[in-house]
Write a protein that holds these residues in place. Structure first.
Motif, PDB file in Angstrom:
ATOM      1  N   GLN A  64      23.702  94.039  37.623  1.00  0.00           N
ATOM      2  CA  GLN A  64      22.549  94.449  36.833  1.00  0.00           C
ATOM      3  C   GLN A  64      22.972  95.038  35.481  1.00  0.00           C
ATOM      4  OE1 GLN A  64      18.689  95.157  35.627  1.00  0.00           O
ATOM      5  NE2 GLN A  64      19.482  93.829  37.234  1.00  0.00           N
ATOM      6  N   TYR A  65      24.084  95.724  35.472  1.00  0.00           N
ATOM      7  CA  TYR A  65      24.588  96.318  34.225  1.00  0.00           C
ATOM      8  C   TYR A  65      24.782  95.238  33.159  1.00  0.00           C
ATOM      9  CZ  TYR A  65      27.884  98.548  31.007  1.00  0.00           C
ATOM     10  OH  TYR A  65      28.516  99.030  29.878  1.00  0.00           O
TER      11      TYR A  65
ATOM     12  N   LEU B 158      21.439  93.865  31.866  1.00  0.00           N
ATOM     13  CA  LEU B 158      20.851  94.786  30.895  1.00  0.00           C
ATOM     14  C   LEU B 158      21.592  94.708  29.561  1.00  0.00           C
ATOM     15  CD1 LEU B 158      20.233  97.901  33.175  1.00  0.00           C
ATOM     16  CD2 LEU B 158      18.461  96.594  32.003  1.00  0.00           C
TER      17      LEU B 158
ATOM     18  N   ILE C 256      16.750 100.812  27.936  1.00  0.00           N
ATOM     19  CA  ILE C 256      17.800  99.928  28.454  1.00  0.00           C
ATOM     20  C   ILE C 256      19.110 100.682  28.570  1.00  0.00           C
ATOM     21  CG2 ILE C 256      19.175  97.864  27.965  1.00  0.00           C
ATOM     22  CD1 ILE C 256      16.644  96.717  26.572  1.00  0.00           C
TER      23      ILE C 256
ATOM     24  N   ASN D 200      19.296 103.123  31.534  1.00  0.00           N
ATOM     25  CA  ASN D 200      19.407 102.438  32.822  1.00  0.00           C
ATOM     26  C   ASN D 200      20.753 101.754  32.999  1.00  0.00           C
ATOM     27  OD1 ASN D 200      16.733 102.610  34.456  1.00  0.00           O
ATOM     28  ND2 ASN D 200      16.106 102.406  32.316  1.00  0.00           N
ATOM     29  N   MET D 201      21.406 101.359  31.913  1.00  0.00           N
ATOM     30  CA  MET D 201      22.796 100.916  31.998  1.00  0.00           C
ATOM     31  C   MET D 201      23.671 102.075  32.470  1.00  0.00           C
ATOM     32  SD  MET D 201      23.184  98.551  28.558  1.00  0.00           S
ATOM     33  CE  MET D 201      24.920  98.108  28.851  1.00  0.00           C
TER      34      MET D 201
ATOM     35  N   CYS E 144      23.377 102.495  36.128  1.00  0.00           N
ATOM     36  CA  CYS E 144      24.160 101.473  36.829  1.00  0.00           C
ATOM     37  C   CYS E 144      25.615 101.896  36.977  1.00  0.00           C
ATOM     38  CB  CYS E 144      24.099 100.146  36.069  1.00  0.00           C
ATOM     39  SG  CYS E 144      22.512  99.287  36.197  1.00  0.00           S
TER      40      CYS E 144
ATOM     41  N   ALA F 278      14.047 100.338  33.949  1.00  0.00           N
ATOM     42  CA  ALA F 278      14.227  98.988  33.393  1.00  0.00           C
ATOM     43  C   ALA F 278      15.070  98.191  34.363  1.00  0.00           C
ATOM     44  CB  ALA F 278      14.906  99.043  32.021  1.00  0.00           C
ATOM     45  N   TRP F 279      14.699  96.937  34.562  1.00  0.00           N
ATOM     46  CA  TRP F 279      15.410  96.079  35.503  1.00  0.00           C
ATOM     47  C   TRP F 279      15.283  94.634  35.047  1.00  0.00           C
ATOM     48  CZ3 TRP F 279      18.654  97.781  39.047  1.00  0.00           C
ATOM     49  CH2 TRP F 279      19.208  96.861  39.932  1.00  0.00           C
ATOM     50  N   VAL F 280      16.383  93.884  35.101  1.00  0.00           N
ATOM     51  CA  VAL F 280      16.388  92.483  34.688  1.00  0.00           C
ATOM     52  C   VAL F 280      16.462  91.607  35.926  1.00  0.00           C
ATOM     53  CG1 VAL F 280      17.558  90.707  33.317  1.00  0.00           C
ATOM     54  CG2 VAL F 280      17.544  93.094  32.530  1.00  0.00           C
TER      55      VAL F 280
ATOM     56  N   ILE G 143      13.287  91.031  31.534  1.00  0.00           N
ATOM     57  CA  ILE G 143      13.376  92.473  31.767  1.00  0.00           C
ATOM     58  C   ILE G 143      12.018  93.036  32.164  1.00  0.00           C
ATOM     59  CG2 ILE G 143      12.987  93.075  29.336  1.00  0.00           C
ATOM     60  CD1 ILE G 143      15.134  95.371  29.917  1.00  0.00           C
TER      61      ILE G 143
END
Length: 530
Positions: free
Chosen positions: A197-198, A201, A302, A305-306, A309, A502-504, A510
């Motif tokens: 996920q990192y 993002l 973003i 949220n990185m 992660c 936030a999530w991709v 996203i």
């Protein structure tokens, strides 16, 4: 939105994360699959004097936080050079310099310590006989600076201040350096070091930064006299929305039309699904407000949220079964062998009774449960109600029990007909509820902290699917028996309660969710102060 939640579960996390107890274990070290236990082959340069390490940190005090790791590294290597050999600087040194120069791509906003000194090292040709220990130690300490920023994240004590009690991953970046020296490409291809996920993002971050550089994010305006715009309407606002949705890739083209047509309708529905907004084909001021969130704010979301992660161990998806709740998305995902088998809306704690971010193992299912009312609720809510109405307990199917109050099993019980226990110090569990209407709300923070599940029967059936003691009929009977009964699961199931705004998803789209507990800004401040 469903698609994003399935992936969110692979916070669960797309890669992997070892299942840890909800209790913090600061002395545990989780080794990276890339970590080497044997130092890389020593260079042909003569080892340097160990006292020069202390001398270096007196000259470069901003790097002193890496003193211990630097000493550990060179003790392990018998004070041999890491970044140079008899022919000059090794390839890995140039790769590190490139990564430091592009650290913003990792969602990091920072200043590189002693950047001028670092630049001069790479811009000036170093003669072999002029290699000095300051250059060697500068690269080493900036390696630790980079790994702490990009791989480790902020100090665990600071994440705890933010209410993050999920276990933080632990790494030995001393050992990781040996792996990088042996295979320099690892520093540029470190996908195994973070959640997948990192990197998703990170890719979206570059797209949003491109939008920011293009400076085309003009505000969408709506006539103050207009309450809403509907399919078929015509307005300048509609053309502005069409352009915005095209910029955000919710539309594949911008026809520049000012008429609300089917293409625009599809784009609006897609945007709403990505942003946790209840489906509505009307263009309201609320939708305009969401579309007008600045690029800068989206980039900040973003980035934070990185950072989150970075805190998660990449081994999480190796477990056979896993339940994940993302608080801002108000969603639960149950996974088996890394694949989502159930998604459910949930209700989480309201702001005054925030649901805690932690993990624990589910061990029991309780059918037809009593609700043992927490003392705080007895004091603040029930006793004042009893004072006004002596029949309050009987009317709510409650009774005094062992000095406390409990609600008897039944369809009107506040826990519904079933609850799922993962013993923890936070007194949080999953449960059914008679208040089904709340699951239709867009924002679902209503509870006292526990998590209400919209699909409790389906969850019980999936959990007990391979258990010969249970069938759907037996589960239904136990739920409606009116007598509490406990069942111990044959295999514990890790439950992770997380917080991602936030999530991709797998399609690279996203999803943004409201910061229900207002934690993003505080984390952003910590990151930028770092």
């Amino acid at each position: 939105m469903r698609k994003s939640i399935v992936l969110l579960a692979l916070f669960v996390f797309g890669s992997s994360l070892s299942v840890l107890s909800c209790k913090k274990k600061d002395d545990d070290t989780i080794k990276s699959p890339l970590t080497s236990t044997t130092p890389a082959k020593a260079s042909s340069l003569i080892p340097f004097d160990s006292t020069l390490v202390t001398v270096f940190f007196k000259k470069y005090p901003e790097l002193n936080k890496y003193h211990q790791e630097t000493t550990e590294l060179y003790q392990k290597r018998n004070y041999q050079y890491v970044w140079f050999d008899s022919k000059g600087m090794l390839e890995v040194g140039h790769l590190l310099y490139n990564k430091l120069n592009n650290i913003e791509e990792e969602g990091i906003k920072t200043t590189i310590p002693y950047k001028n000194k670092l630049d001069s090292l790479f811009l000036t040709k170093v003669e072999n006989n002029k290699i000095n220990i300051d250059d060697e130690l500068l690269l080493t300490t900036l390696y630790f600076f980079y790994t702490h920023k990009v791989l480790k994240g902020i100090d665990p004590k600071k994440s705890i201040e933010l209410g993050w009690y999920l276990p933080r991953k632990k790494e030995s970046y001393v050992g990781y350096l040996d792996s990088i020296i042996a295979n320099p490409s690892l520093i540029t291809k470190n996908e195994k070091e973070q959640l997948s996920q990192y990197y998703k993002l990170k890719e979206v971050l570059q797209k949003y930064r491109t939008l920011q550089k293009n400076d085309s994010w003009t505000p969408i305006e709506m006539d103050s006299s207009q309450v809403a715009l509907n399919p078929g309407d015509s307005a300048t606002t509609i053309a502005q929305i069409r352009k915005r949705l095209y910029q955000l890739e919710d539309l594949t083209k911008d026809s520049k039309s000012a008429i609300y047509d089917e293409d625009l309708k599809a784009g609006i529905l897609k945007y709403q699904a990505r942003n946790g907004i209840k489906e509505n084909t009307s263009i309201t001021k609320k939708l305009i407000t969401s579309l007008n969130v600045s690029i800068e704010d989206r980039i900040k979301t973003i980035m934070v949220n990185m950072e989150r992660c970075r805190w998660i161990d990449v081994d999480i998806s190796k477990v056979a079964a896993l339940i994940v709740i993302n608080i801002p998305a108000f969603q639960l995902t149950y996974l088996k062998e890394g694949k989502a088998v159930l998604n459910s809306n949930v209700v989480v704690g309201k702001d005054i009774n925030k649901t805690v971010i932690f993990s624990a193992d589910m061990r029991y299912i309780v059918f037809s449960p009593y609700w043992n009312v927490p003392k705080s609720i007895i004091t603040k809510e029930i006793k004042p109600s009893i004072a006004k109405n002596p029949n309050y307990l009987a009317q709510h199917n409650m009774e005094w029990h062992e000095g406390g109050i409990r609600q008897k099993p039944g369809p009107k019980n506040s826990l519904g007909l079933i609850k799922f226990l993962f013993p923890n110090n936070n007194s949080i569990y999953l449960h059914d509820t008679p208040s089904k209407n709340l699951f239709n709300e867009e924002k679902r923070a209503f509870s006292h902290g526990c998590i209400r599940v919209a699909k409790p029967v389906e969850l019980a059936n999936e959990i007990l699917k391979d258990d010969k003691n249970w069938t759907p009929e037996k589960i239904n009977a136990a739920m409606h028996k009116g007598k509490e009964s406990w069942y111990t699961l044959k295999n514990k199931i890790p439950v992770y309660i997380g917080y991602f705004t936030a999530w991709v998803d797998d399609n690279g789209e996203i999803h943004f969710y409201d910061d229900v507990y207002k934690r993003d800004d505080r984390l952003a401040t910590m990151l930028f102060e770092e």
